[in-house]
Design an enzyme around this catalytic site. Structure first.
Site, PDB file in Angstrom:
ATOM      1  N   GLU A 168       1.320  -0.755  -5.232  1.00 15.23           N
ATOM      2  CA  GLU A 168       0.232   0.207  -5.402  1.00 15.23           C
ATOM      3  C   GLU A 168       0.863   1.594  -5.499  1.00 15.23           C
ATOM      4  OE1 GLU A 168      -3.066   3.050  -4.010  1.00 15.23           O
ATOM      5  OE2 GLU A 168      -1.516   2.390  -2.637  1.00 15.23           O
ATOM      6  N   ASP A 194       0.812  -1.206   0.000  1.00 16.25           N
ATOM      7  CA  ASP A 194       0.000   0.000   0.000  1.00 16.25           C
ATOM      8  C   ASP A 194       0.857   1.274   0.000  1.00 16.25           C
ATOM      9  OD1 ASP A 194      -2.673   1.213   0.364  1.00 16.25           O
ATOM     10  OD2 ASP A 194      -1.791   1.942   2.238  1.00 16.25           O
TER      11      ASP A 194
END
Ligand code: GLC
Ligand code: GLC
Length: 661
Positions: free
Chosen positions: A345, A303
């Protein structure tokens, strides 16, 4: 205490030998990756006295983790372990036996692999409910499931950024179940042929994570886990070059603590960025990462990768150290959980996105450029920017892959390169404004019913939120809406890598504006496209007189064809000039069957399009259109209805024998 300095570097072997565990497998991999990890630590933490201690402790954590790794996961590791580039590069060509012959394809390069994404609570109530839905996942043909963050957060009932504010990486949100329920769900999914993707939210923790509390309290060993400043001097200087990510929540990148100090918070005020300049943070997070790996996870979604390293006077995004850190995490994984891969990401400029993709960092990456430009092409009916991106920005290193999605749980940002756009006479800034107007429905004649997210009046920046069906025109009852939903997925399913479905989109789920009535969610427009399980739509999914049924029939056909068409996997994509306005074209060939090619043609226009015979004359006249299963005669050209596409299995003209229509 030894400094991680040049002397220590000379003693590399001594250090490594002291860390050997006696476990043959572990020691073999430690031997293979230790020099790499040590080199990375040296570059990241060479100046610090505690660098070497953190390295040693990281290896000890890795050894314990391997020791605890269940047998089933160790077998999976053995099946999936892939040679790394360093490994391949380190020898002469004779010693490349690991990759010799037909290079082994990574498991995620399989054309049968289709991914899905869902929030456990919204989709299935809890983990027990999720396990009951496994037959549905199988029916759809999923081989990959991203369970949105499900760990303990400060305020699951109110605002926890959809789970991205983690208070403990080892406890599941109590409303969903326990850590054992999660382990069992992952095992069940695996049994059904479905790999699990979980987030590794490693840029920040929640303000209630035990480390955060200790850092604020000044507990020894934790003071430097986060970036805390006594006054505004440094924050002000950092903010001169750092981008605002969630300006609706707080301006800038810092929030004030009750005691008056300031703490770095890139996202919400309750998400505090970890300080990776402190090697103890790396060690601690490596432990959390391996804990997740031992739950049976196949893919860790990294993330917010771009934000993990900060430096004064820079945007503090995608700095070189961010890459070194990922490489270091990758090395730890290669030592203690080699079957697991990272998914990057990075929703940033396309030049930066690809920098994270390699066998040494993340083997998988979201493809935000293709995603955004698919929407761009739907709005403008002009696929040239998308075609240009496929031509020049699609290539990836061997052993890696894109994850191609139509939309995710986040907003859509227009991350294209301005110079790329300028080649078509398009002004990037203007065009982004147009796209925001178009997708928020304020542009006259727009078919879209999205909303703006994080509109920043200061910079003019904004992003878009909405479900696929609502953005594509289904909500506005535009006659082309359902076709756009299918067309967008047809692109994601035909450009290679792992195609991803945001579950609900395959039955045309619409926006759910009710989030606005929930004070906890109202401030975050992304909730409009994270609705609950659409029971009604699923109930009619077999009835193609309904919107849900019509879309679902096509989606299932896309899945079916992709799963029987090896050309559509892999990364090789060759441009093709269809010389027809509004038509996007490209060719795909399989790494395993290079003799066949699939020609993809997609009409983004509102009129019929005909791709002329002369354009297709390089191919043998007889081709098979894979969606319909019918033969096509390229000598007559190919006609495409508005928003329709064709996947044609073609052969070179020279290969043709007497066969003719
Ligand atoms: C990632 C997530 C997003 C979240 C942010 C902060 O971008 O996808 O949902 O808000 O990180 O964790
Ligand atoms: C996260 C956020 C998204 C933002 C991006 C910036 O993905 O969710 O809104 O655009 O980070 O990199």
């Amino acid at each position: 205490m030894t400094a991680l300095n040049a002397d220590a570097a000379r003693d590399l072997e001594t250090i490594r030998d002291a860390l050997l565990s006696g476990d043959r497998e572990f020691d073999r991999r430690l031997d293979e990756h230790f020099a790499r990890l040590h080199g990375l630590f040296f570059r990241l933490y060479g100046e610090r006295l505690d660098g070497l201690d953190a390295l040693r402790d990281t290896i000890l954590v890795a050894a314990d983790s391997w020791d605890a790794r269940p047998t089933a996961l160790r077998s999976r590791d053995a099946e999936r372990e892939l040679p790394s580039e360093t490994h391949a590069d380190s020898g002469t060509s004779d010693t490349l036996s690991v990759t010799s012959g037909a290079a082994r394809q990574p498991w995620f390069a399989d054309n049968r692999l289709i991914g899905g994404v869902a929030y456990v609570d919204r989709y299935a109530g809890d983990l027990a409910g999720l396990r009951e839905r496994i037959p549905d996942f199988r029916e759809l043909g999923l081989g990959w499931l991203h369970l949105m963050p499900l760990f303990r957060t400060p305020a699951p009932e109110s605002d926890d950024d959809g789970g991205y504010a983690v208070s403990s990486y080892r406890e599941v949100d109590a409303r969903l179940g326990t850590i054992d329920d999660l382990r069992a769900a992952i095992a069940d999914l695996h049994e059904s042929g479905i790999s699990t993707v979980l987030d590794f939210v490693f840029n920040h923790t929640s303000n209630e994570h035990e480390w955060a509390q200790k850092a604020v309290a000044g507990e020894p060993g934790f003071e430097d886990f986060y970036l805390i400043f006594d006054d505004r001097e440094l924050p002000d200087r950092y903010e001169q070059t750092v981008r605002e990510i969630f300006p609706d929540d707080h301006p800038g990148s810092f929030v004030q603590l009750p005691d008056g100090r300031w703490i770095w918070s890139t996202f919400h005020h309750y998400q505090w960025d970890l300080n990776y300049a402190n090697p103890a943070v790396f060690r601690a997070m490596a432990g959390e990462m391996l804990f997740l790996a031992n739950l049976g996870v196949d893919v860790l979604r990294m993330d917010a990768v771009a934000f993990i390293w900060k430096r004064l006077g820079t945007p503090s995004e995608s700095l070189p150290e961010a890459h070194l850190l990922l490489q270091a995490f990758n090395a730890v994984l290669a030592i203690a959980a080699p079957g697991v891969v990272f998914l990057s990401e990075a929703i940033v400029h396309p030049d930066e996105v690809v920098d994270y993709v390699s066998t040494e960092e993340c083997r998988l990456s979201y493809n935000p450029l293709q995603m955004a430009l698919t929407w761009e092409a739907l709005a403008t009916r002009d696929p040239r920017m998308l075609g240009q991106a496929l031509e020049r920005r699609h290539a990836l290193p061997a052993g890696t892959a894109w994850v191609n999605y139509v939309r995710g749980h986040d907003d859509i940002g227009w991350t294209f390169d301005d110079a790329d756009a300028a080649e078509f006479g398009i002004d990037g800034r203007e065009h982004r404004r147009f796209l925001n107007d178009f997708y928020s429905g304020s542009f006259e004649g727009s078919f879209a019913r999205g909303v703006l997210f994080q509109e920043n009046p200061r910079t003019g920046d904004a992003r878009v939120a909405g479900t696929t069906a609502s953005l594509a025109g289904v909500e506005a009852r535009d006659p082309g809406g359902v076709e756009r939903v299918v067309l967008a997925h047809a692109i994601a399913f035909s450009t290679g890598g792992v195609p991803l479905i945001y579950l609900g989109d395959e039955v045309g789920q619409l926006n759910d504006a009710s989030y606005a009535d929930d004070p906890a969610l109202a401030a975050d427009a992304r909730w409009i496209h994270r609705p609950a399980y659409p029971a009604e739509a699923y109930a009619t999914r077999d009835d193609d007189r309904t919107v849900a049924g019509w879309i679902n029939r096509w989606m299932r056909r896309l899945v079916e064809v992709r799963q029987t068409t090896p050309e559509l996997a892999g990364t090789t994509l060759l441009p093709f000039d269809a010389r027809t306005p509004h038509v996007l074209a490209f060719q795909r060939t399989s790494d395993d069957a290079p003799e066949t090619t699939v020609l993809v043609l997609a009409n983004f226009g509102d009129e019929d399009a005909v791709i002329g015979a002369e354009v297709l004359s390089g191919f043998a006249p007889i081709a098979t259109e894979l969606i319909t299963g019918r033969l096509a005669n390229l000598a007559q050209g190919i006609a495409l209805a508005p928003r329709h596409f064709a996947w044609l299995r073609v052969h070179p003209a020279s290969a043709v024998g007497p066969e003719r229509f």
